[in-house]
Design a protein around this motif. Sequence first.
Motif, PDB file in Angstrom:
ATOM      1  N   PRO A  59       0.875  -1.110   0.190  1.00  0.00           N
ATOM      2  CA  PRO A  59      -0.045  -0.016   0.072  1.00  0.00           C
ATOM      3  C   PRO A  59       0.789   1.217  -0.067  1.00  0.00           C
ATOM      4  O   PRO A  59       0.479   2.277  -0.519  1.00  0.00           O
ATOM      5  CB  PRO A  59      -0.885  -0.257   1.284  1.00  0.00           C
ATOM      6  N   LEU A  60       2.148   1.195   0.345  1.00  0.00           N
ATOM      7  CA  LEU A  60       2.959   2.342   0.650  1.00  0.00           C
ATOM      8  C   LEU A  60       3.656   2.620  -0.820  1.00  0.00           C
ATOM      9  O   LEU A  60       4.384   3.591  -0.750  1.00  0.00           O
ATOM     10  CB  LEU A  60       3.837   2.122   1.693  1.00  0.00           C
ATOM     11  N   SER A  61       3.792   1.550  -1.443  1.00  0.00           N
ATOM     12  CA  SER A  61       4.612   1.473  -2.769  1.00  0.00           C
ATOM     13  C   SER A  61       3.923   2.424  -3.750  1.00  0.00           C
ATOM     14  O   SER A  61       4.583   2.719  -4.959  1.00  0.00           O
ATOM     15  CB  SER A  61       4.896   0.304  -3.249  1.00  0.00           C
ATOM     16  N   GLY A  62       2.599   3.044  -3.822  1.00  0.00           N
ATOM     17  CA  GLY A  62       2.271   3.736  -4.792  1.00  0.00           C
ATOM     18  C   GLY A  62       2.159   3.014  -6.228  1.00  0.00           C
ATOM     19  O   GLY A  62       2.521   3.347  -7.162  1.00  0.00           O
ATOM     20  N   LEU A 112      10.705   3.926   0.475  1.00  0.00           N
ATOM     21  CA  LEU A 112      10.935   2.638  -0.199  1.00  0.00           C
ATOM     22  C   LEU A 112      11.322   2.876  -1.699  1.00  0.00           C
ATOM     23  O   LEU A 112      10.821   3.778  -2.343  1.00  0.00           O
ATOM     24  CB  LEU A 112       9.263   1.972  -0.009  1.00  0.00           C
ATOM     25  N   PRO A 113      12.166   2.152  -2.464  1.00  0.00           N
ATOM     26  CA  PRO A 113      12.750   2.241  -3.732  1.00  0.00           C
ATOM     27  C   PRO A 113      11.462   2.128  -4.510  1.00  0.00           C
ATOM     28  O   PRO A 113      11.417   2.806  -5.648  1.00  0.00           O
ATOM     29  CB  PRO A 113      13.600   1.429  -3.926  1.00  0.00           C
ATOM     30  N   ALA A 114      10.644   1.148  -4.296  1.00  0.00           N
ATOM     31  CA  ALA A 114       9.595   0.749  -4.966  1.00  0.00           C
ATOM     32  C   ALA A 114       8.627   2.078  -5.130  1.00  0.00           C
ATOM     33  O   ALA A 114       8.176   2.523  -6.591  1.00  0.00           O
ATOM     34  CB  ALA A 114       8.549  -0.120  -4.869  1.00  0.00           C
ATOM     35  N   SER A 115       8.479   3.186  -4.268  1.00  0.00           N
ATOM     36  CA  SER A 115       7.666   4.355  -4.645  1.00  0.00           C
ATOM     37  C   SER A 115       8.168   5.170  -5.538  1.00  0.00           C
ATOM     38  O   SER A 115       7.310   5.880  -6.355  1.00  0.00           O
ATOM     39  CB  SER A 115       7.494   5.088  -3.285  1.00  0.00           C
ATOM     40  N   HIS A 116       9.503   5.208  -5.547  1.00  0.00           N
ATOM     41  CA  HIS A 116      10.034   6.079  -6.604  1.00  0.00           C
ATOM     42  C   HIS A 116      10.082   5.448  -8.094  1.00  0.00           C
ATOM     43  O   HIS A 116       9.924   6.124  -9.020  1.00  0.00           O
ATOM     44  CB  HIS A 116      11.593   6.236  -6.366  1.00  0.00           C
ATOM     45  N   VAL A 117       9.931   4.174  -8.097  1.00  0.00           N
ATOM     46  CA  VAL A 117       9.943   3.460  -9.277  1.00  0.00           C
ATOM     47  C   VAL A 117       8.692   3.589  -9.918  1.00  0.00           C
ATOM     48  O   VAL A 117       8.556   4.078 -11.169  1.00  0.00           O
ATOM     49  CB  VAL A 117      10.451   1.892  -9.138  1.00  0.00           C
ATOM     50  N   PHE A 118       7.446   3.669  -9.138  1.00  0.00           N
ATOM     51  CA  PHE A 118       6.292   3.548  -9.807  1.00  0.00           C
ATOM     52  C   PHE A 118       5.840   5.090 -10.077  1.00  0.00           C
ATOM     53  O   PHE A 118       5.351   5.093 -10.995  1.00  0.00           O
ATOM     54  CB  PHE A 118       5.061   2.878  -8.639  1.00  0.00           C
ATOM     55  N   GLU A 150      15.947  11.842 -11.311  1.00  0.00           N
ATOM     56  CA  GLU A 150      15.939  12.194  -9.880  1.00  0.00           C
ATOM     57  C   GLU A 150      15.351  10.955  -9.019  1.00  0.00           C
ATOM     58  O   GLU A 150      16.028  10.336  -7.956  1.00  0.00           O
ATOM     59  CB  GLU A 150      15.289  13.318  -9.404  1.00  0.00           C
ATOM     60  N   LEU A 151      14.007  10.446  -9.562  1.00  0.00           N
ATOM     61  CA  LEU A 151      13.339   9.472  -8.839  1.00  0.00           C
ATOM     62  C   LEU A 151      14.452   8.294  -9.006  1.00  0.00           C
ATOM     63  O   LEU A 151      14.397   7.406  -8.000  1.00  0.00           O
ATOM     64  CB  LEU A 151      12.126   9.172  -9.592  1.00  0.00           C
ATOM     65  N   PHE A 152      15.055   8.010 -10.307  1.00  0.00           N
ATOM     66  CA  PHE A 152      15.904   6.428 -10.404  1.00  0.00           C
ATOM     67  C   PHE A 152      17.110   6.723  -9.596  1.00  0.00           C
ATOM     68  O   PHE A 152      17.224   5.760  -8.819  1.00  0.00           O
ATOM     69  CB  PHE A 152      16.383   6.781 -11.779  1.00  0.00           C
ATOM     70  N   TYR A 153      17.810   7.856  -9.160  1.00  0.00           N
ATOM     71  CA  TYR A 153      18.955   7.803  -8.467  1.00  0.00           C
ATOM     72  C   TYR A 153      18.521   7.810  -7.133  1.00  0.00           C
ATOM     73  O   TYR A 153      19.299   6.978  -6.215  1.00  0.00           O
ATOM     74  CB  TYR A 153      19.661   9.147  -8.772  1.00  0.00           C
ATOM     75  N   THR A 154      17.360   8.422  -6.655  1.00  0.00           N
ATOM     76  CA  THR A 154      16.807   8.094  -5.342  1.00  0.00           C
ATOM     77  C   THR A 154      16.728   6.636  -4.804  1.00  0.00           C
ATOM     78  O   THR A 154      17.167   5.995  -4.153  1.00  0.00           O
ATOM     79  CB  THR A 154      15.783   9.064  -4.953  1.00  0.00           C
ATOM     80  N   ALA A 155      16.067   6.110  -5.754  1.00  0.00           N
ATOM     81  CA  ALA A 155      15.618   4.817  -5.748  1.00  0.00           C
ATOM     82  C   ALA A 155      16.999   3.717  -5.656  1.00  0.00           C
ATOM     83  O   ALA A 155      17.052   2.856  -4.818  1.00  0.00           O
ATOM     84  CB  ALA A 155      14.860   3.988  -6.710  1.00  0.00           C
ATOM     85  N   ALA A 156      17.868   4.174  -6.643  1.00  0.00           N
ATOM     86  CA  ALA A 156      19.129   3.258  -6.615  1.00  0.00           C
ATOM     87  C   ALA A 156      19.898   3.431  -5.229  1.00  0.00           C
ATOM     88  O   ALA A 156      20.624   2.715  -4.666  1.00  0.00           O
ATOM     89  CB  ALA A 156      19.761   3.673  -7.868  1.00  0.00           C
ATOM     90  N   LEU A 157      19.928   4.783  -4.712  1.00  0.00           N
ATOM     91  CA  LEU A 157      20.593   4.970  -3.590  1.00  0.00           C
ATOM     92  C   LEU A 157      20.016   4.266  -2.471  1.00  0.00           C
ATOM     93  O   LEU A 157      20.844   3.586  -1.493  1.00  0.00           O
ATOM     94  CB  LEU A 157      20.630   6.452  -3.289  1.00  0.00           C
ATOM     95  N   LEU A 158      18.661   4.258  -2.251  1.00  0.00           N
ATOM     96  CA  LEU A 158      17.964   3.675  -1.262  1.00  0.00           C
ATOM     97  C   LEU A 158      18.284   2.019  -1.317  1.00  0.00           C
ATOM     98  O   LEU A 158      18.524   1.458  -0.322  1.00  0.00           O
ATOM     99  CB  LEU A 158      16.620   3.750  -1.410  1.00  0.00           C
ATOM    100  N   ASN A 159      18.281   1.632  -2.477  1.00  0.00           N
ATOM    101  CA  ASN A 159      18.560   0.107  -2.720  1.00  0.00           C
ATOM    102  C   ASN A 159      20.078  -0.228  -2.488  1.00  0.00           C
ATOM    103  O   ASN A 159      20.122  -1.212  -1.666  1.00  0.00           O
ATOM    104  CB  ASN A 159      18.481  -0.277  -4.152  1.00  0.00           C
TER     105      ASN A 159
END
Lengths: 253, 277
Positions: B196-199, B218-224, B239-248
């Motif tokens: 539910p939090l991953s959008g 959550l990296p998934a939120s940035h991905v979706f 920006e979303l990609f790098y943030t997700a990658a950094l979190l991962n």
Amino acid sequence: MFSPVIAAKGLTKVYGEVAVVSDLSFEINSGSITALLGGNGAGKTTTLSMLLGLLLPTRGSIHLFGIDMANDRFQVLPRINFSSPYVDLPQRLTVSENLRVYARLYGVDNISERIDQMLEALDLTAMHKRRYGTLSAGQKTRVAIAKAMLNEPELLLLDEPTASLDPDSADRIRQYLIDYKTTTQATILLASHNMAEVEELCDDVIMLHRGGIVARGAPDKLIEGFCRNSMEEVFIAITRETIRFSEEGPIEL
Amino acid sequence: MNFKVIRTEPTYKDESSQRVYAMCLRYLYLLRSSWPRIIELAYWPTVQMIMWGLISQFFAENNSWLAQAAGILIGAVMLWDVVFRGQLGVSLVFFEELHARNLAHLFVSPLRPIELIYSLLLISFVRTIVGVGVAALLAIPMYHYSIFELGLPLVAFFMNLLVMGWAMGLVVSALVLRFGVGAESLAWVVVFAIAPLSGIFYPIEILPQWAQSLAWFLPASHVFEGLRAVMIDHHFSFELFYTAALLNVVYLLGSVVVFLYVFSVARKHGLLMRIGE
């Protein structure tokens, strides 16, 4: 001077407030077959697990081939192997697939050739395509021994190597282990509840009781020293505490 | 006939890649040994794709916003399955070792714990590609929707979601190693808890404020969010990609540390011999 193959010093394992193994010190030299004996809960499996590096001792040290297991375990592991009827191999893999996976894990060269040799040596060729889970207990034991021999170990640790085998298969496995030791000068340490097997197979016995060593010596010396007729009687006398133990340490015979 | 000793004085090679290959081989043998396992890989992604494909079709015919973004739901559900399959690909495969009571044999061999992790991740990659790939290919004739039309962003989305699944799978595996096979249900619970939090099907901004704060971790939120940007605005957000990658990177390293720590705890408590019983 040669260092012993196994050198355990002050080995202790405590769970909570219970010392399962307490201040165990022993050495085992190259080319011997040594039995680790004791009643249920005496500390055999715990000791074997610590020697294998599966269990960390609370105190004490283990050196195999002079190498400290606490710091350099991965230098030692390719040179040893292990088999136990209480630890399975993957059930859905065939005999050959299991051996192939473990041959790669041990970095064996010429894998197919070595697997064929082990299948032949332990009379498993006819069942090499069968899934491990479909084998009888005796056949599984032979596969586990084949797996334990893949890397031609210099030190072999066996937990009840002939448990669940019929007398014929058990006898053949014992003879195989004697031949293996003679041919390769490997060192074998085994835990067993079969005292006749210990008399036939082993040239050295370590008797454990309540987590400590209470006696050590060749089977015939122990039988003679404890004034008994067989290892079975020695074992029963020790586990039922009908023998007074020295408080100054294990009886060496 | 007596068993006979055949001495060859075999030679050895101490190569990490050989051991990782051995473990991958072990898991591929297992997969090959069971048709239900192979079918199951693709079954759930396909069922999900069919269900959400039909819903997408309905909305596309009745709602102008979704009509503009045809395929957004079906694309999202397939990508969410990457997280799910990635996570299961690590944790379920690790559970196989527990059920087989094979851990003691593995860890008296020269296999390092980190090499087991590498092999779990590799086999998870293979399982995810097979599972989600079949669903993605079926969606082309069934709904005239090809997720592959996303192009390079698809690779970015896929890898980020897969790595997130890996991190969760390693933590779940560590917990099961520590607390026993009774904790296996975590493998199914965790991924549904964070969905539910991953959008996946809606923008993060519709979540309550407190949930949005959590969601951005959550990296998934940035991905979706990135997926919607590509499909609706035709724009790839770095920006979303790098943030997700950094979190991962943080989560994957964290999960590896957790797994290795629990492995040392397992050695302390003798769990490698006992677990699975």
